[in-house]
Scaffold this motif. Structure first.
Motif, PDB file in Angstrom:
ATOM      1  N   LYS A  89     -10.330  -4.684   6.986  1.00 19.48           N
ATOM      2  CA  LYS A  89      -9.238  -5.443   7.594  1.00 19.48           C
ATOM      3  C   LYS A  89      -8.236  -4.477   8.226  1.00 19.48           C
ATOM      4  O   LYS A  89      -7.866  -3.484   7.634  1.00 19.48           O
ATOM      5  N   ILE A  90      -7.805  -4.799   9.444  1.00 18.19           N
ATOM      6  CA  ILE A  90      -6.824  -3.974  10.142  1.00 18.19           C
ATOM      7  C   ILE A  90      -5.449  -4.249   9.559  1.00 18.19           C
ATOM      8  O   ILE A  90      -5.084  -5.403   9.334  1.00 18.19           O
ATOM      9  N   GLU A  91      -4.691  -3.189   9.311  1.00 21.74           N
ATOM     10  CA  GLU A  91      -3.350  -3.304   8.741  1.00 21.74           C
ATOM     11  C   GLU A  91      -2.317  -3.292   9.861  1.00 21.74           C
ATOM     12  O   GLU A  91      -2.437  -2.526  10.820  1.00 21.74           O
ATOM     13  N   TYR A  92      -1.309  -4.149   9.732  1.00 28.02           N
ATOM     14  CA  TYR A  92      -0.212  -4.205  10.691  1.00 28.02           C
ATOM     15  C   TYR A  92       1.090  -3.879   9.973  1.00 28.02           C
ATOM     16  O   TYR A  92       1.234  -4.186   8.794  1.00 28.02           O
ATOM     17  N   TYR A 129       5.053  -8.457  10.105  1.00 26.89           N
ATOM     18  CA  TYR A 129       4.527  -9.817  10.094  1.00 26.89           C
ATOM     19  C   TYR A 129       4.358 -10.316  11.527  1.00 26.89           C
ATOM     20  O   TYR A 129       3.350 -10.918  11.878  1.00 26.89           O
ATOM     21  N   GLU A 130       5.362 -10.047  12.380  1.00 28.53           N
ATOM     22  CA  GLU A 130       5.343 -10.532  13.756  1.00 28.53           C
ATOM     23  C   GLU A 130       4.191  -9.930  14.560  1.00 28.53           C
ATOM     24  O   GLU A 130       3.559 -10.621  15.358  1.00 28.53           O
ATOM     25  N   GLU A 131       3.914  -8.655  14.343  1.00 28.10           N
ATOM     26  CA  GLU A 131       2.795  -8.001  15.028  1.00 28.10           C
ATOM     27  C   GLU A 131       1.473  -8.652  14.607  1.00 28.10           C
ATOM     28  O   GLU A 131       0.624  -8.950  15.450  1.00 28.10           O
ATOM     29  N   ALA A 132       1.311  -8.887  13.322  1.00 29.02           N
ATOM     30  CA  ALA A 132       0.085  -9.516  12.823  1.00 29.02           C
ATOM     31  C   ALA A 132      -0.057 -10.935  13.366  1.00 29.02           C
ATOM     32  O   ALA A 132      -1.144 -11.341  13.794  1.00 29.02           O
ATOM     33  N   LEU A 133       1.028 -11.694  13.368  1.00 28.88           N
ATOM     34  CA  LEU A 133       0.985 -13.068  13.867  1.00 28.88           C
ATOM     35  C   LEU A 133       0.634 -13.100  15.344  1.00 28.88           C
ATOM     36  O   LEU A 133      -0.176 -13.925  15.781  1.00 28.88           O
ATOM     37  N   ASN A 134       1.196 -12.185  16.129  1.00 25.94           N
ATOM     38  CA  ASN A 134       0.878 -12.135  17.559  1.00 25.94           C
ATOM     39  C   ASN A 134      -0.607 -11.867  17.784  1.00 25.94           C
ATOM     40  O   ASN A 134      -1.239 -12.504  18.627  1.00 25.94           O
ATOM     41  N   ILE A 135      -1.182 -10.945  17.018  1.00 23.65           N
ATOM     42  CA  ILE A 135      -2.617 -10.653  17.131  1.00 23.65           C
ATOM     43  C   ILE A 135      -3.430 -11.894  16.765  1.00 23.65           C
ATOM     44  O   ILE A 135      -4.392 -12.245  17.454  1.00 23.65           O
ATOM     45  N   GLY A 136      -3.063 -12.574  15.691  1.00 25.39           N
ATOM     46  CA  GLY A 136      -3.780 -13.784  15.284  1.00 25.39           C
ATOM     47  C   GLY A 136      -3.718 -14.870  16.333  1.00 25.39           C
ATOM     48  O   GLY A 136      -4.718 -15.540  16.607  1.00 25.39           O
ATOM     49  N   GLU A 137      -2.545 -15.051  16.948  1.00 25.98           N
ATOM     50  CA  GLU A 137      -2.414 -16.070  17.989  1.00 25.98           C
ATOM     51  C   GLU A 137      -3.248 -15.704  19.216  1.00 25.98           C
ATOM     52  O   GLU A 137      -3.984 -16.531  19.755  1.00 25.98           O
ATOM     53  N   TYR A 138      -3.165 -14.455  19.628  1.00 26.80           N
ATOM     54  CA  TYR A 138      -3.939 -14.009  20.801  1.00 26.80           C
ATOM     55  C   TYR A 138      -5.444 -14.158  20.553  1.00 26.80           C
ATOM     56  O   TYR A 138      -6.169 -14.705  21.380  1.00 26.80           O
ATOM     57  N   LYS A 166       0.857  -1.180   0.000  1.00 28.40           N
ATOM     58  CA  LYS A 166       0.000   0.000   0.000  1.00 28.40           C
ATOM     59  C   LYS A 166       0.895   1.232   0.000  1.00 28.40           C
ATOM     60  O   LYS A 166       1.689   1.421   0.919  1.00 28.40           O
ATOM     61  N   LYS A 167       0.771   2.034  -1.042  1.00 32.81           N
ATOM     62  CA  LYS A 167       1.561   3.262  -1.174  1.00 32.81           C
ATOM     63  C   LYS A 167       3.051   2.994  -0.992  1.00 32.81           C
ATOM     64  O   LYS A 167       3.750   3.694  -0.276  1.00 32.81           O
ATOM     65  N   GLY A 168       3.525   1.935  -1.625  1.00 32.39           N
ATOM     66  CA  GLY A 168       4.942   1.627  -1.620  1.00 32.39           C
ATOM     67  C   GLY A 168       5.487   0.981  -0.362  1.00 32.39           C
ATOM     68  O   GLY A 168       6.685   0.800  -0.233  1.00 32.39           O
ATOM     69  N   ARG A 169       4.629   0.642   0.589  1.00 33.53           N
ATOM     70  CA  ARG A 169       5.122  -0.035   1.780  1.00 33.53           C
ATOM     71  C   ARG A 169       4.369  -1.344   1.988  1.00 33.53           C
ATOM     72  O   ARG A 169       3.214  -1.485   1.594  1.00 33.53           O
ATOM     73  N   ARG A 170       5.041  -2.282   2.608  1.00 31.02           N
ATOM     74  CA  ARG A 170       4.462  -3.596   2.869  1.00 31.02           C
ATOM     75  C   ARG A 170       3.553  -3.502   4.088  1.00 31.02           C
ATOM     76  O   ARG A 170       3.903  -2.904   5.086  1.00 31.02           O
ATOM     77  N   ILE A 171       2.360  -4.072   3.985  1.00 28.42           N
ATOM     78  CA  ILE A 171       1.428  -4.148   5.113  1.00 28.42           C
ATOM     79  C   ILE A 171       0.981  -5.598   5.274  1.00 28.42           C
ATOM     80  O   ILE A 171       1.125  -6.414   4.358  1.00 28.42           O
ATOM     81  N   TYR A 172       0.449  -5.894   6.442  1.00 29.20           N
ATOM     82  CA  TYR A 172       0.046  -7.266   6.756  1.00 29.20           C
ATOM     83  C   TYR A 172      -1.363  -7.283   7.323  1.00 29.20           C
ATOM     84  O   TYR A 172      -1.769  -6.376   8.040  1.00 29.20           O
ATOM     85  N   TYR A 173      -2.086  -8.340   6.986  1.00 27.24           N
ATOM     86  CA  TYR A 173      -3.404  -8.619   7.549  1.00 27.24           C
ATOM     87  C   TYR A 173      -3.309  -9.987   8.211  1.00 27.24           C
ATOM     88  O   TYR A 173      -2.474 -10.804   7.847  1.00 27.24           O
ATOM     89  N   VAL A 174      -4.177 -10.238   9.168  1.00 24.78           N
ATOM     90  CA  VAL A 174      -4.132 -11.541   9.839  1.00 24.78           C
ATOM     91  C   VAL A 174      -5.534 -12.134   9.966  1.00 24.78           C
ATOM     92  O   VAL A 174      -6.520 -11.415  10.095  1.00 24.78           O
ATOM     93  N   GLY A 175      -5.576 -13.436   9.914  1.00 23.94           N
ATOM     94  CA  GLY A 175      -6.812 -14.173  10.132  1.00 23.94           C
ATOM     95  C   GLY A 175      -6.486 -15.568  10.611  1.00 23.94           C
ATOM     96  O   GLY A 175      -5.330 -15.955  10.693  1.00 23.94           O
TER      97      GLY A 175
END
Length: 134
Positions: A110-113, A116-125, A79-88
């Motif tokens: 979808k919430i953007e993170y 990768y680690e931040e998104a994965l932590n949210i998914g695990e929690y 998004k706008k030249g930067r990598r973003i992450y979604y989790v499910g």
């Protein structure tokens, strides 16, 4: 690649839900004047303090959740030249059907993170909080 440990809240919830892997190398503790400090621990779980909360790596907790039939997915996008992450995550519900959950805001977006680690932590929690039954 550096191992990333789950945060305290996720580690505590995992403990409540039954996570107890002997191959954890760290724990959070609330003894000796420290509040939610992180320490490396003995490999023998019996040597840990009573208040210790095992701190698994994200990969170890993700594997444990997979063994419990909960699959975390992190999606990468640009998004706008930067990598973003979604989790499910997906799981089998009580009717033996696959349910899917995505981290969404109040408007259904979808919430953007940022990592990768931040998104994965949210998914695990969230999977521990919403789905996992001991």
């Amino acid at each position: 690649m550096e191992e990333v440990y789950v945060n305290y809240e996720t580690a505590l919830l995992a403990k409540v839900k039954g996570f107890n892997a002997i191959d954890c190398t760290g724990y959070y503790h609330e003894n000796e004047g420290y509040k939610k400090g992180y320490s490396f621990c003995y490999s023998d779980i019996n040597m840990q303090s009573e208040n210790a909360v095992l701190a698994p790596t994200q990969a170890l907790l993700q594997k444990w959740l997979r063994d419990k039939k909960i699959d975390i997915t992190v999606i990468t996008n640009w998004k706008k030249g930067r990598r973003i992450y979604y989790v499910g995550f997906s799981f089998l519900n009580t009717k033996n059907e696959i349910d899917i959950w995505f981290s969404n805001d109040n408007k259904g977006n979808k919430i953007e993170y940022d990592t990768y680690e931040e998104a994965l932590n949210i998914g695990e929690y969230e999977s521990l909080q919403r789905v996992f039954v001991t």
